[in-house]
Motif scaffolding. Structure first.
Motif, PDB file in Angstrom:
ATOM      1  N   UNK A  51       3.303   8.643  -9.838  1.00 13.89           N
ATOM      2  CA  UNK A  51       2.361   7.791 -10.541  1.00 13.89           C
ATOM      3  C   UNK A  51       1.261   7.225  -9.676  1.00 13.89           C
ATOM      4  N   UNK A  52       1.330   5.904  -9.465  1.00 10.52           N
ATOM      5  CA  UNK A  52       0.254   5.213  -8.759  1.00 10.52           C
ATOM      6  C   UNK A  52       0.222   5.609  -7.293  1.00 10.52           C
ATOM      7  N   UNK A  53       1.379   5.831  -6.673  1.00  9.19           N
ATOM      8  CA  UNK A  53       1.371   6.328  -5.298  1.00  9.19           C
ATOM      9  C   UNK A  53       0.658   7.664  -5.228  1.00  9.19           C
ATOM     10  N   UNK A  54       0.838   8.491  -6.250  1.00  6.31           N
ATOM     11  CA  UNK A  54       0.138   9.775  -6.295  1.00  6.31           C
ATOM     12  C   UNK A  54      -1.367   9.573  -6.272  1.00  6.31           C
ATOM     13  N   UNK A  55      -1.852   8.552  -6.988  1.00  9.78           N
ATOM     14  CA  UNK A  55      -3.291   8.285  -7.019  1.00  9.78           C
ATOM     15  C   UNK A  55      -3.795   7.882  -5.643  1.00  9.78           C
ATOM     16  N   UNK A  76      -1.949  15.572  -9.224  1.00 10.94           N
ATOM     17  CA  UNK A  76      -2.787  15.416 -10.412  1.00 10.94           C
ATOM     18  C   UNK A  76      -1.940  15.382 -11.677  1.00 10.94           C
ATOM     19  N   UNK A  77      -0.958  16.275 -11.748  1.00  8.12           N
ATOM     20  CA  UNK A  77      -0.110  16.325 -12.942  1.00  8.12           C
ATOM     21  C   UNK A  77       0.700  15.050 -13.105  1.00  8.12           C
ATOM     22  N   UNK A  78       1.226  14.519 -11.991  1.00 10.07           N
ATOM     23  CA  UNK A  78       1.976  13.262 -12.060  1.00 10.07           C
ATOM     24  C   UNK A  78       1.093  12.134 -12.593  1.00 10.07           C
ATOM     25  N   UNK A  79      -0.143  12.089 -12.107  1.00 12.54           N
ATOM     26  CA  UNK A  79      -1.072  11.031 -12.528  1.00 12.54           C
ATOM     27  C   UNK A  79      -1.385  11.163 -14.017  1.00 12.54           C
ATOM     28  N   UNK A  98      -6.723   5.198 -10.334  1.00 13.56           N
ATOM     29  CA  UNK A  98      -6.623   6.532 -10.942  1.00 13.56           C
ATOM     30  C   UNK A  98      -8.011   7.115 -11.177  1.00 13.56           C
ATOM     31  N   UNK A  99      -8.941   6.303 -11.655  1.00  8.61           N
ATOM     32  CA  UNK A  99     -10.315   6.771 -11.875  1.00  8.61           C
ATOM     33  C   UNK A  99     -10.947   7.207 -10.556  1.00  8.61           C
ATOM     34  N   UNK A 100     -10.752   6.421  -9.500  1.00 11.41           N
ATOM     35  CA  UNK A 100     -11.305   6.773  -8.190  1.00 11.41           C
ATOM     36  C   UNK A 100     -10.727   8.097  -7.698  1.00 11.41           C
ATOM     37  N   UNK A 376       4.044   0.904  -5.971  1.00 13.13           N
ATOM     38  CA  UNK A 376       3.436   1.883  -5.061  1.00 13.13           C
ATOM     39  C   UNK A 376       3.707   1.541  -3.606  1.00 13.13           C
ATOM     40  N   UNK A 377       4.072   0.273  -3.341  1.00 20.14           N
ATOM     41  CA  UNK A 377       4.415  -0.138  -1.976  1.00 20.14           C
ATOM     42  C   UNK A 377       5.919  -0.182  -1.762  1.00 20.14           C
ATOM     43  N   UNK A 378       6.680   0.428  -2.674  1.00 22.24           N
ATOM     44  CA  UNK A 378       8.123   0.420  -2.560  1.00 22.24           C
ATOM     45  C   UNK A 378       8.728  -0.683  -3.420  1.00 22.24           C
ATOM     46  N   UNK A 379      10.017  -0.986  -3.229  1.00 23.52           N
ATOM     47  CA  UNK A 379      10.694  -1.987  -4.050  1.00 23.52           C
ATOM     48  C   UNK A 379      10.070  -3.377  -3.891  1.00 23.52           C
ATOM     49  N   UNK A 380       9.921  -4.083  -5.018  1.00 18.74           N
ATOM     50  CA  UNK A 380       9.393  -5.448  -5.010  1.00 18.74           C
ATOM     51  C   UNK A 380      10.437  -6.357  -5.640  1.00 18.74           C
TER      52      UNK A 380
END
Length: 428
Positions: A51-55, A76-79, A98-100, A376-380
């Motif tokens: 997801x977001x890490x992919x972006x 790209x597919x994950x996003x 994601x847009x960027x 995206x930064x791991x567990x919170x």
């Protein structure tokens, strides 16, 4: 279309004095690119990149010119799957990122941005952030880092937004630049990039704004740059190791706002390279955010109309051989709310903060219970003892070692034998 304001005659002088944004950049020389391979390996091989890490990773790859078609297509597919399934649930900053990522350089993914009306969605989410601030004592739905990403993406992709409102909201003295009383370097840096994009569009004649708003934006950049530089450490890091990459980007595009003697760019670069060799950037997002600055790139280089580059050669880099160490270590772990609850925990050597919390929960499920979410930064950490963090009330669970706040998260901070660890209920 973006809101436009005529520039009065009294503003022409100010217009002509806008810094030209000639960048002061230091970067890794091509012959040393091989020592960036640990970052590439982290971004490509992580089992947790979704997801977001992919972006983050895709944006980094495209900015620096790494083309690995199989990996890129998977990212790209994950996003796209994430947008299709949970588009309305994405935060404003996640959507902006994601847009960027999808919009960087000439590629077929621009059609996806148009088909799903991602820019229009971002305009709406940004407005919701502003409305929430009005209703909840100036607190956005997310945070100012994400709001800065919003403005940057809207600026680069011709979105609609109120320039006077941006000038008002991004006052450097706003409380949202601070976390636990400490100026947030990465938030300030992202704001500099966003405001510089606006300033650059004025310089290029793409937009016309009121002279007072222009002056306000210039002053904001100047003040934010000063605050960023005030967080520079003796070893060259700015804030902490994880905020340094974006701080470098901000300083690259704002060199007219500070003196050359105020920042030794090469020292910062050398320290970051040492940290890479020590395996510091073990999370894909961390690796992706530091990478562009090391190649002299910034998020302002995102250009939907430029050809996609392929100019980064990957070669072999010497690996660091880990030293032998005991199989188990013991740490002291505490939870502090109104009072402190403590226990000793034994974990495997090489364990992370999260592993300690998990083992402590096994010892006492009531006192040391906790919940978390994957980011995206791991567990919170979202709650401990059933007490939940709340962004509207500006409360969170702070991680500390030997009484000092950690710059790494629960899933990335490597604990050491005999260490005193603490989770503390805090406000920012």
């Amino acid at each position: 279309m973006r809101q436009s304001h005529q520039l009065p005659l009294v503003g022409l002088l100010l217009y002509s004095l806008i810094p030209s944004q000639l960048c002061k950049i230091c970067e890794v020389h091509k012959e040393n690119y091989s020592c960036l391979n640990p970052l590439i390996s982290t971004m490509i091989n992580s089992k947790h990149t979704r997801g977001i890490q992919d972006a983050n990773v895709l944006l980094s790859f495209r900015l620096v010119g790494i083309q690995k078609q199989d990996v890129e297509q998977q990212l790209i597919q994950h996003i796209k799957d994430k947008v299709a399934r949970k588009g309305s649930d994405l935060t404003s900053g996640q959507l902006a990122l994601i847009i960027l990522a999808l919009g960087e350089c000439q590629n077929p993914d621009k059609k996806f941005i148009d088909d799903y009306h991602l820019v229009s969605q971002l305009e709406k989410k940004f407005q919701e952030e502003i409305e929430n601030m009005g209703a909840h004592n100036g607190n956005p739905l997310t945070n100012y880092y994400q709001l800065s990403l919003d403005v940057l993406a809207l600026c680069l992709f011709n979105g609609s937004y109120s320039i006077p409102k941006v000038a008002e909201l991004f006052d450097p003295e706003n409380k949202n630049y601070y976390f636990g009383g400490q100026f947030s370097v990465d938030t300030g840096a992202m704001a500099v990039l966003a405001l510089t994009c606006l300033e650059k569009n004025v310089t290029n004649g793409q937009i016309k704004i009121d002279s007072k708003d222009l002056e306000c934006i210039n002053n904001h950049i100047k003040s934010l740059v000063k605050k960023i530089l005030s967080e520079k450490k003796e070893n060259g890091l700015i804030g902490n190791i994880f905020s340094t990459g974006e701080a470098m980007q901000a300083l690259f595009v704002s060199s007219n706002y500070y003196n050359e003697s105020e920042w030794d760019c090469q020292q910062t670069l050398d320290t970051v390279l040492k940290e890479i060799s020590h395996g510091t950037f073990s999370i894909p997002t961390a690796a992706a955010q530091i990478f562009p600055a090391l190649i002299g790139k910034t998020y302002l280089d995102v250009n939907k109309d430029s050809p996609c580059s392929n100019n980064f050669n990957i070669s072999t880099c010497e690996s660091v051989t880990p030293t032998d160490s005991p199989s188990n270590i013991s740490v002291h772990y505490s939870v502090k709310i109104n009072e402190t609850y403590s226990t000793n925990v034994t974990v495997l050597n090489g364990s992370f903060f999260l592993d300690v919390m998990t083992e402590a929960q096994k010892i006492n499920e009531t006192i040391f219970s906790f919940t978390m979410v994957k980011t995206s930064w791991g567990p919170y950490i979202t709650s401990v003892q059933g007490l939940s963090a709340n962004s509207s009330k500006r409360t969170y669970w702070q991680l500390l070692s030997e009484g000092k706040p950690l710059s790494q998260g629960a899933g990335s901070y490597l604990v050491h034998d005999g260490e005193n660890l603490e989770v503390r209920w805090s406000k920012y």
